[in-house]
Design a protein around this motif. Structure first.
Motif, mmCIF file in Angstrom:
data_model
loop_
_atom_site.group_PDB
_atom_site.id
_atom_site.type_symbol
_atom_site.label_atom_id
_atom_site.label_comp_id
_atom_site.label_asym_id
_atom_site.label_seq_id
_atom_site.Cartn_x
_atom_site.Cartn_y
_atom_site.Cartn_z
ATOM 1 N N GLU A 219 0.831 -1.202 0.000
ATOM 2 C CA GLU A 219 0.000 0.000 0.000
ATOM 3 C C GLU A 219 0.866 1.253 0.000
ATOM 4 O O GLU A 219 0.555 2.237 -0.694
ATOM 5 C CB GLU A 219 -0.940 -0.013 1.207
ATOM 6 C CG GLU A 219 -2.033 -1.069 1.105
ATOM 7 C CD GLU A 219 -2.945 -1.073 2.317
ATOM 8 O OE1 GLU A 219 -2.707 -0.271 3.264
ATOM 9 O OE2 GLU A 219 -3.896 -1.878 2.343
ATOM 10 N N LEU B 165 1.053 3.857 -3.230
ATOM 11 C CA LEU B 165 0.757 5.276 -3.093
ATOM 12 C C LEU B 165 1.848 6.117 -3.762
ATOM 13 O O LEU B 165 1.550 7.089 -4.457
ATOM 14 C CB LEU B 165 0.638 5.649 -1.613
ATOM 15 C CG LEU B 165 0.383 7.132 -1.318
ATOM 16 C CD1 LEU B 165 -0.942 7.605 -1.918
ATOM 17 C CD2 LEU B 165 0.413 7.388 0.189
ATOM 18 N N GLN C 24 -2.537 10.774 1.911
ATOM 19 C CA GLN C 24 -2.899 9.904 0.789
ATOM 20 C C GLN C 24 -3.726 10.660 -0.252
ATOM 21 O O GLN C 24 -3.485 10.540 -1.463
ATOM 22 C CB GLN C 24 -3.690 8.695 1.300
ATOM 23 C CG GLN C 24 -2.880 7.736 2.153
ATOM 24 C CD GLN C 24 -3.578 6.399 2.308
ATOM 25 O OE1 GLN C 24 -4.158 5.873 1.363
ATOM 26 N NE2 GLN C 24 -3.522 5.831 3.508
ATOM 27 N N ARG D 174 -2.424 11.295 -4.121
ATOM 28 C CA ARG D 174 -3.159 10.724 -5.257
ATOM 29 C C ARG D 174 -3.633 11.825 -6.204
ATOM 30 O O ARG D 174 -3.618 11.647 -7.429
ATOM 31 C CB ARG D 174 -4.332 9.892 -4.748
ATOM 32 C CG ARG D 174 -3.894 8.589 -4.093
ATOM 33 C CD ARG D 174 -5.010 7.571 -4.013
ATOM 34 N NE ARG D 174 -4.507 6.345 -3.408
ATOM 35 C CZ ARG D 174 -4.583 6.064 -2.101
ATOM 36 N NH1 ARG D 174 -5.164 6.918 -1.277
ATOM 37 N NH2 ARG D 174 -4.083 4.936 -1.630
#
Length: 325
Positions: A68, A72, A313, A317
């Motif tokens: 994860e 990212l 996050q 993104r």
């Protein structure tokens, strides 16, 4: 063998990760909050080693997932990850034969975080580097920094002078020739190819000692890059690390350069620091640095459960989406 110097010049954008026992404290100790960076909590609050070691009993980031974290970074358009294998508190995020003050042997988590990240980076095709604090080590009687006194903040001491107050009896060479060289060899020989070793905060280390470490890295990984913070002289190393959050205006025509920077105002996890940069601000800074020949190494500080905070996050993104157009 890949030319990492050319790769580094082309990389432009990377992720730094500050994670450790200090993540559990989250900037707080005995009813007080620090206004300073959270990963310096042991020094700022002058927490005795025996008290600080108790954090190992609670270090169990059950939601840590290397895939994860790496995904990212990929989603954000980053080309490499630099992980804090050992910060100034001396706690290692890898299994070390030196002592049990590490996440494998000393905590209920019992897993090698560096190993899992190295494997995930290989799987996702992203380069992997390791931060290692080669001088400051508050867990060691001879950890360096003792001639530096305090930082620009009176509450933060370079050396552990609360457990070990007799600075005139400290000898950094003993720390270097013991723990430091042992662990640097471990990270160079246990985790496959590393694109770089990110050293930090040279205070007492001599030029000769810095060169010992430099040649040690090149012996085990000839292609691995070293940043300039390996030594007090910034010309040492394979590339120049600018100051934290330093944004130069001049164009760097020759050489390799990188600015390490925060996404809010801290490096380690501090939930009350909500001064997040927007995705547009991140892109503006990235473009400014890249246009001047400087890589942008942007930090995240996971929480005690091993999760990168949701705001970080979301920002990263969005950065990735906007960079793709």
């Amino acid at each position: 063998m890949e030319n990492y110097k050319q790769w580094f010049k082309d990389a432009k954008f990377g992720m730094m990760v500050h994670f450790g026992l200090y993540s559990l404290l989250a900037g707080e100790w005995k009813g007080k909050r620090t206004d300073m960076i959270a990963e310096w909590a042991q020094s700022c609050f002058q927490i005795p080693i025996k008290e600080y070691e108790k954090l190992m009993e609670a270090f169990n980031p059950i939601y840590f997932n290397a895939d994860e974290w790496v995904q990212l970074a990929v989603d954000a358009g980053m080309q490499y990850i630099v992980m804090t294998s050992k910060h100034h508190d001396g706690f290692a995020l890898f299994k070390s034969e030196w002592d049990s003050y590490n996440c494998v042997d000393g905590t209920p988590f019992g897993r090698d975080i560096v190993a899992e990240l190295a494997e995930s980076c290989r799987k996702h095709g992203i380069k992997f580097g390791l931060y290692y604090s080669q001088e400051l080590d508050w867990h060691e009687p001879d950890g360096g920094g003792y001639t530096g006194g305090h930082t620009n903040c009176d509450c933060m001491s370079w050396t552990n002078d609360w457990d070990f107050p007799e600075n005139d009896k400290k000898d950094y060479a003993r720390c270097l020739n013991g723990k430091i060289k042992t662990q640097v060899k471990e990270i160079l020989t246990k985790y496959g190819d590393l694109v770089l070793i990110w050293f930090d905060t040279p205070v007492d280390i001599t030029e000769a000692q810095s060169m010992e470490l430099y040649h040690m890295v090149k012996e085990y990984q000839p292609n691995c890059l070293l940043n300039s913070r390996i030594a007090r002289d910034p010309s040492v190393g394979d590339y120049r690390s600018w100051g934290d959050n330093e944004i130069p205006d001049e164009y760097m025509a020759e050489g390799l350069f990188e600015t390490p920077a925060t996404l809010n105002d801290t490096w380690g996890y501090k939930p009350y620091d909500t001064n997040w940069k927007s995705a547009d601000q991140v892109i503006e800074l990235k473009e400014h640095l890249n246009s001047r020949g400087i890589n942008y190494l942007l930090n995240v500080g996971p929480d005690p459960l091993g999760r990168i905070p949701a705001p970080a996050q979301e920002i990263l993104r969005e950065v990735g989406k906007k960079l793709k157009g």
